[in-house]
Design an enzyme around this catalytic site. Structure first.
Site, PDB file in Angstrom:
ATOM      1  N   HIS A  20       0.819  -1.219   0.000  1.00  0.00           N
ATOM      2  CA  HIS A  20       0.000   0.000   0.000  1.00  0.00           C
ATOM      3  C   HIS A  20       0.851   1.267   0.000  1.00  0.00           C
ATOM      4  O   HIS A  20       0.408   2.308   0.457  1.00  0.00           O
ATOM      5  CB  HIS A  20      -0.951  -0.004   1.211  1.00  0.00           C
ATOM      6  CG  HIS A  20      -2.042  -1.034   1.092  1.00  0.00           C
ATOM      7  ND1 HIS A  20      -2.751  -1.516   2.170  1.00  0.00           N
ATOM      8  CD2 HIS A  20      -2.537  -1.682   0.011  1.00  0.00           C
ATOM      9  CE1 HIS A  20      -3.637  -2.412   1.750  1.00  0.00           C
ATOM     10  NE2 HIS A  20      -3.520  -2.536   0.448  1.00  0.00           N
ATOM     11  N   THR A  42      -3.361  -9.111  10.322  1.00  0.00           N
ATOM     12  CA  THR A  42      -4.249  -8.582   9.285  1.00  0.00           C
ATOM     13  C   THR A  42      -5.603  -9.269   9.356  1.00  0.00           C
ATOM     14  O   THR A  42      -5.676 -10.473   9.560  1.00  0.00           O
ATOM     15  CB  THR A  42      -3.649  -8.692   7.865  1.00  0.00           C
ATOM     16  OG1 THR A  42      -4.609  -8.194   6.925  1.00  0.00           O
ATOM     17  CG2 THR A  42      -3.255 -10.091   7.488  1.00  0.00           C
ATOM     18  N   ASN A  67      -2.560 -13.696  15.385  1.00  0.00           N
ATOM     19  CA  ASN A  67      -3.550 -12.631  15.561  1.00  0.00           C
ATOM     20  C   ASN A  67      -4.287 -12.910  16.865  1.00  0.00           C
ATOM     21  O   ASN A  67      -4.606 -14.055  17.151  1.00  0.00           O
ATOM     22  CB  ASN A  67      -4.539 -12.658  14.378  1.00  0.00           C
ATOM     23  CG  ASN A  67      -5.335 -11.360  14.223  1.00  0.00           C
ATOM     24  OD1 ASN A  67      -5.900 -10.847  15.186  1.00  0.00           O
ATOM     25  ND2 ASN A  67      -5.376 -10.848  13.014  1.00  0.00           N
ATOM     26  N   ALA A 117       1.317 -10.061  18.216  1.00  0.00           N
ATOM     27  CA  ALA A 117       2.572 -10.301  17.496  1.00  0.00           C
ATOM     28  C   ALA A 117       3.769 -10.165  18.433  1.00  0.00           C
ATOM     29  O   ALA A 117       4.711 -10.958  18.386  1.00  0.00           O
ATOM     30  CB  ALA A 117       2.695  -9.314  16.340  1.00  0.00           C
ATOM     31  N   CYS A 168       3.706  21.897  -2.429  1.00  0.00           N
ATOM     32  CA  CYS A 168       4.954  21.720  -3.175  1.00  0.00           C
ATOM     33  C   CYS A 168       5.444  23.106  -3.617  1.00  0.00           C
ATOM     34  O   CYS A 168       4.671  24.073  -3.608  1.00  0.00           O
ATOM     35  CB  CYS A 168       4.630  20.853  -4.386  1.00  0.00           C
ATOM     36  SG  CYS A 168       5.864  20.754  -5.665  1.00  0.00           S
TER      37      CYS A 168
HETATM   38  P1  NAD Z   1      -6.262  -4.979   9.235  1.00  0.00           P
HETATM   39  O1  NAD Z   1      -7.424  -5.194   8.361  1.00  0.00           O
HETATM   40  O2  NAD Z   1      -5.024  -5.609   8.843  1.00  0.00           O
HETATM   41  O3  NAD Z   1      -6.766  -5.310  10.780  1.00  0.00           O
HETATM   42  C1  NAD Z   1      -5.960  -5.306  11.932  1.00  0.00           C
HETATM   43  C2  NAD Z   1      -5.802  -6.751  12.456  1.00  0.00           C
HETATM   44  O4  NAD Z   1      -4.768  -6.768  13.432  1.00  0.00           O
HETATM   45  C3  NAD Z   1      -7.059  -7.314  13.142  1.00  0.00           C
HETATM   46  O5  NAD Z   1      -7.323  -8.609  12.641  1.00  0.00           O
HETATM   47  C4  NAD Z   1      -6.661  -7.401  14.628  1.00  0.00           C
HETATM   48  O6  NAD Z   1      -7.262  -8.498  15.309  1.00  0.00           O
HETATM   49  C5  NAD Z   1      -5.160  -7.590  14.542  1.00  0.00           C
HETATM   50  N1  NAD Z   1      -4.382  -7.146  15.709  1.00  0.00           N
HETATM   51  C6  NAD Z   1      -4.675  -6.193  16.613  1.00  0.00           C
HETATM   52  N2  NAD Z   1      -3.688  -6.080  17.524  1.00  0.00           N
HETATM   53  C7  NAD Z   1      -2.732  -6.990  17.196  1.00  0.00           C
HETATM   54  C8  NAD Z   1      -1.467  -7.351  17.742  1.00  0.00           C
HETATM   55  N3  NAD Z   1      -0.977  -6.727  18.826  1.00  0.00           N
HETATM   56  N4  NAD Z   1      -0.763  -8.329  17.144  1.00  0.00           N
HETATM   57  C9  NAD Z   1      -1.240  -8.972  16.043  1.00  0.00           C
HETATM   58  N5  NAD Z   1      -2.438  -8.658  15.474  1.00  0.00           N
HETATM   59  C10 NAD Z   1      -3.174  -7.679  16.042  1.00  0.00           C
HETATM   60  O7  NAD Z   1      -5.775  -3.589   9.253  1.00  0.00           O
HETATM   61  P2  NAD Z   1      -6.622  -2.277   9.244  1.00  0.00           P
HETATM   62  O8  NAD Z   1      -6.308  -1.647  10.518  1.00  0.00           O
HETATM   63  O9  NAD Z   1      -8.017  -2.544   8.884  1.00  0.00           O
HETATM   64  O10 NAD Z   1      -5.923  -1.481   8.066  1.00  0.00           O
HETATM   65  C11 NAD Z   1      -6.283  -1.567   6.703  1.00  0.00           C
HETATM   66  C12 NAD Z   1      -5.208  -0.852   5.891  1.00  0.00           C
HETATM   67  O11 NAD Z   1      -4.972   0.460   6.405  1.00  0.00           O
HETATM   68  C13 NAD Z   1      -3.879  -1.523   5.998  1.00  0.00           C
HETATM   69  O12 NAD Z   1      -3.839  -2.561   5.114  1.00  0.00           O
HETATM   70  C14 NAD Z   1      -2.921  -0.362   5.745  1.00  0.00           C
HETATM   71  O13 NAD Z   1      -2.791  -0.079   4.385  1.00  0.00           O
HETATM   72  C15 NAD Z   1      -3.602   0.804   6.402  1.00  0.00           C
HETATM   73  N6  NAD Z   1      -3.071   1.050   7.778  1.00  0.00           N
HETATM   74  C16 NAD Z   1      -1.732   1.015   7.991  1.00  0.00           C
HETATM   75  C17 NAD Z   1      -1.219   1.212   9.259  1.00  0.00           C
HETATM   76  C18 NAD Z   1       0.277   1.160   9.453  1.00  0.00           C
HETATM   77  O14 NAD Z   1       1.029   1.423   8.530  1.00  0.00           O
HETATM   78  N7  NAD Z   1       0.754   0.763  10.647  1.00  0.00           N
HETATM   79  C19 NAD Z   1      -2.081   1.460  10.331  1.00  0.00           C
HETATM   80  C20 NAD Z   1      -3.462   1.510  10.076  1.00  0.00           C
HETATM   81  C21 NAD Z   1      -3.939   1.292   8.785  1.00  0.00           C
HETATM   82 ZN    ZN Z   2       4.522  20.281  -7.525  1.00  0.00          ZN
END
Ligand code: NAD
Ligand code: ZN
Length: 251
Positions: A120, A189, A214, A233, A149
């Protein structure tokens, strides 16, 4: 649980090619809230109204104020946790080849993994919506929001918003890595966001073993996960790495 960790460690230590797929959950213990799940950002704001490309185009000031600025403040402080460090250790042991991450936080690279596919995109860089010029996020002057910019265009993160395509090269490399691994470790995830959510299925269709880490069950848990290690994790990874290391030591 100790039995399951031993089982996973045995399979990992015997595998030829291991790939990890990570989501927002692996960075929760680094202080970055996920979008979904408990404590997720989306309990407070509607994703489609702020994290969608149409919202960014229509009202960049609102998206910067509600989403991007607060994300920058959180990411500036974030450091890898035991989950990221465990994956870096698996690479050092010669076991883990590639990390496919949906995260934009750069923490896998900071932990020491060298082959990270940023599915992403990344938050580390911003690009101009007019002239496409890139600038490091740390160099962005945020005194006016949205930041601009030199050409007067508005800056945006080099990350994929809802409604946007996954960069072709990242998608292709991820599919290839998923199809060629014999173990995929899926960490933090919910596997709800496509096409990232398809990667475990690509791996499984090519006979890979799916190991999931998870604290909560996901749509993969009953459908395709061979081993489900229920926990955070940061608590599971160090135990798993230790168990793998033990198996690799000469007797
Ligand atoms: P996601 O769909 O991957 O859901 C989060 C998952 O993490 C859930 O299944 C939850 O049960 C699990 N989780 C919670 N705490 C945890 C832990 N301590 N250890 C392991 N697992 C744990 O992610 P989302 O939040 O729905 O995000 C969707 C998209 O948004 C991502 O794919 C990304 O592109 C973006 N995003 C990125 C970040 C980042 O860069 N850190 C943060 C938020 C969202
Ligand atoms: Zn520019």
């Amino acid at each position: 649980m100790p039995d399951l960790i031993e089982k996973a460690a045995k399979q990992i230590s015997e595998a030829k090619s291991v790939v990890a797929l990570t989501g927002a959950g692996i960075s929760v213990e680094s202080g970055i809230p996920p979008f979904r799940g408990k404590g997720g950002l989306w309990e407070k704001i509607d994703p489609m109204s702020v994290a969608h490309i149409d919202a960014l185009k229509k009202d960049p000031e609102m998206v910067w104020r509600v989403l991007i600025k607060s994300m920058k403040l959180v990411l500036d402080e974030a450091r890898p946790n035991a989950g990221h460090i465990g994956l870096a250790e698996l690479e050092k042991l010669g076991i883990l080849q590639t990390v496919i991450t949906q995260n934009v936080d750069g923490l896998h690279q900071m932990a020491g993994n060298s082959d990270v596919i940023e599915f992403h995109g990344t938050f580390a860089w911003q690009r101009c919506m007019e002239c496409n010029q890139s600038i490091e996020t740390s160099q962005v002057d945020m005194t006016t929001i949205p930041p601009q910019c030199a050409c007067g265009g508005i800056l945006r993160p080099d990350a994929v918003f809802f409604g946007e395509m996954i960069p072709a090269e990242e998608l292709m490399r991820s599919q290839k890595a998923s199809a060629n691994c014999d173990i995929m470790i899926v960490i933090g995830t919910s596997a709800m966001v496509e096409p990232a959510a398809s990667m475990p299925f690509v791996a499984k269709n090519n006979n890979a073993v799916i190991i999931e880490i998870n604290p909560e069950p996901t749509q993969l848990t009953t459908r395709i996960s061979d081993l489900s290690l229920m926990g955070s994790a940061g608590s599971i990874m160090p135990r798993l790495v230790k168990a793998v290391q033990k198996r690799l030591e000469p007797l």
